[in-house]
Design a protein around this motif. Structure first.
Motif, PDB file in Angstrom:
ATOM      1  N   PRO A 185      43.861  45.613  39.870  1.00 55.87           N
ATOM      2  CA  PRO A 185      42.875  44.958  39.004  1.00 55.87           C
ATOM      3  C   PRO A 185      42.554  45.841  37.792  1.00 55.87           C
ATOM      4  O   PRO A 185      42.732  47.056  37.834  1.00 55.87           O
ATOM      5  CB  PRO A 185      41.646  44.796  39.907  1.00 55.87           C
ATOM      6  CG  PRO A 185      42.147  44.975  41.294  1.00 55.87           C
ATOM      7  CD  PRO A 185      43.310  45.896  41.206  1.00 55.87           C
ATOM      8  N   TYR A 186      42.075  45.228  36.745  1.00 54.83           N
ATOM      9  CA  TYR A 186      41.650  45.942  35.542  1.00 54.83           C
ATOM     10  C   TYR A 186      40.520  46.895  35.896  1.00 54.83           C
ATOM     11  O   TYR A 186      39.495  46.495  36.433  1.00 54.83           O
ATOM     12  CB  TYR A 186      41.175  44.913  34.511  1.00 54.83           C
ATOM     13  CG  TYR A 186      40.655  45.483  33.212  1.00 54.83           C
ATOM     14  CD1 TYR A 186      41.515  46.092  32.309  1.00 54.83           C
ATOM     15  CD2 TYR A 186      39.304  45.388  32.890  1.00 54.83           C
ATOM     16  CE1 TYR A 186      41.043  46.600  31.106  1.00 54.83           C
ATOM     17  CE2 TYR A 186      38.820  45.885  31.687  1.00 54.83           C
ATOM     18  CZ  TYR A 186      39.700  46.501  30.798  1.00 54.83           C
ATOM     19  OH  TYR A 186      39.221  46.985  29.611  1.00 54.83           O
ATOM     20  N   GLN A 187      40.723  48.180  35.607  1.00 57.79           N
ATOM     21  CA  GLN A 187      39.718  49.184  35.973  1.00 57.79           C
ATOM     22  C   GLN A 187      39.754  50.340  34.963  1.00 57.79           C
ATOM     23  O   GLN A 187      40.360  51.387  35.204  1.00 57.79           O
ATOM     24  CB  GLN A 187      39.984  49.719  37.381  1.00 57.79           C
ATOM     25  CG  GLN A 187      38.845  50.565  37.938  1.00 57.79           C
ATOM     26  CD  GLN A 187      39.077  50.927  39.391  1.00 57.79           C
ATOM     27  OE1 GLN A 187      40.146  50.715  39.937  1.00 57.79           O
ATOM     28  NE2 GLN A 187      38.069  51.489  40.028  1.00 57.79           N
ATOM     29  N   ASN A 192      45.651  39.557  39.520  1.00 56.17           N
ATOM     30  CA  ASN A 192      45.097  40.793  38.952  1.00 56.17           C
ATOM     31  C   ASN A 192      45.425  40.922  37.465  1.00 56.17           C
ATOM     32  O   ASN A 192      44.625  41.484  36.706  1.00 56.17           O
ATOM     33  CB  ASN A 192      45.611  42.003  39.719  1.00 56.17           C
ATOM     34  CG  ASN A 192      44.967  42.141  41.090  1.00 56.17           C
ATOM     35  OD1 ASN A 192      43.907  41.568  41.340  1.00 56.17           O
ATOM     36  ND2 ASN A 192      45.595  42.889  41.981  1.00 56.17           N
ATOM     37  N   THR A 197      42.821  39.663  35.209  1.00 59.51           N
ATOM     38  CA  THR A 197      41.568  40.406  35.069  1.00 59.51           C
ATOM     39  C   THR A 197      41.610  41.325  33.851  1.00 59.51           C
ATOM     40  O   THR A 197      40.575  41.867  33.452  1.00 59.51           O
ATOM     41  CB  THR A 197      41.264  41.253  36.329  1.00 59.51           C
ATOM     42  OG1 THR A 197      42.238  42.293  36.467  1.00 59.51           O
ATOM     43  CG2 THR A 197      41.252  40.381  37.573  1.00 59.51           C
TER      44      THR A 197
END
Length: 216
Positions: A77-79, A173, A176
């Motif tokens: 996921p985008y983090q 994901n 995101t």
């Protein structure tokens, strides 16, 4: 760096063979790529598995695909937390700098990473549960999808279905990432989910309306 060694002889021989044949026959194209830069049509995210040969499957030439490979073809996921994120950095570069039109996630049969995830979920891989296991922590990305296949009694079919779910997880994901979401919604980027059967040479494409993979 005292630990670096000379290239094995068999690879040296293969290199010279390539330089004398394929390179010589396409020298102009290689030099054009070097001077004009790359303009790939698509980015492909596939597994590191040596049996998955993306360019061969699609008959692609040099400069056509921007390829990223990792264990089980997963996208986290985008983090944006300031840590190192190899896959996320590659996606960012492909979408924002190279402006690819297609982003393809390619899963495959007999995936060792996916089998590792299954083993973890069944409590059969304590070594992957260790915080120090890079593979285990990477496969945590896929663990939520295990609940979708946990009731499949046939172990082979369970693995094949979770392999397909690894593709779906990556597609979800990808959305995101704000820059992916924006380009998908304005129509300048399309996402594609594929799964290939190594032994049979089959290829399936994910249909989001049916929530199924269908033969290409």
């Amino acid at each position: 760096m005292e630990f670096a060694k000379p290239l094995p002889n068999y690879l040296v021989t293969r290199y010279h063979g390539w330089k004398a044949t394929s390179y010589q026959e396409n020298k102009g194209w290689y030099r054009r790529l070097a001077t004009e830069g790359q303009r790939p049509r698509a980015m492909v995210i596939s597994c590191c598995d040596s049996r998955v040969h993306v360019t061969s499957i699609f008959g692609a030439d040099q400069g056509e695909f921007f390829i990223h490979r990792n264990i089980a073809n997963l996208v986290p996921p985008y983090q944006p937390d300031g840590d190192h994120h190899g896959t996320s950095a590659t996606v960012e570069y492909a979408v924002t700098a190279l402006q690819v039109s297609h982003l393809i996630v390619l899963g495959h049969s007999q995936c060792g990473g996916v089998q590792g995830c299954i083993d973890m979920c069944k409590g059969h891989a304590p070594q992957l549960e260790e915080k120090t296991s890079f593979v285990g922590r990477w496969m945590d990305i896929l663990k939520p999808k295990y609940q979708l296949v946990q009731d499949i009694e046939d172990e082979e079919q369970q693995a094949r279905q979770l392999e397909r779910q690894s593709v779906v997880a990556s597609l979800e994901n990808l959305m995101t990432f704000p820059f992916v979401d924006e380009k998908v919604r304005d129509g300048s980027l399309s996402l594609h989910g594929l799964w290939t059967d190594i032994g049979e040479g089959g290829l399936e494409c994910y249909d989001p309306k049916l929530e199924l993979f269908t033969k290409v």
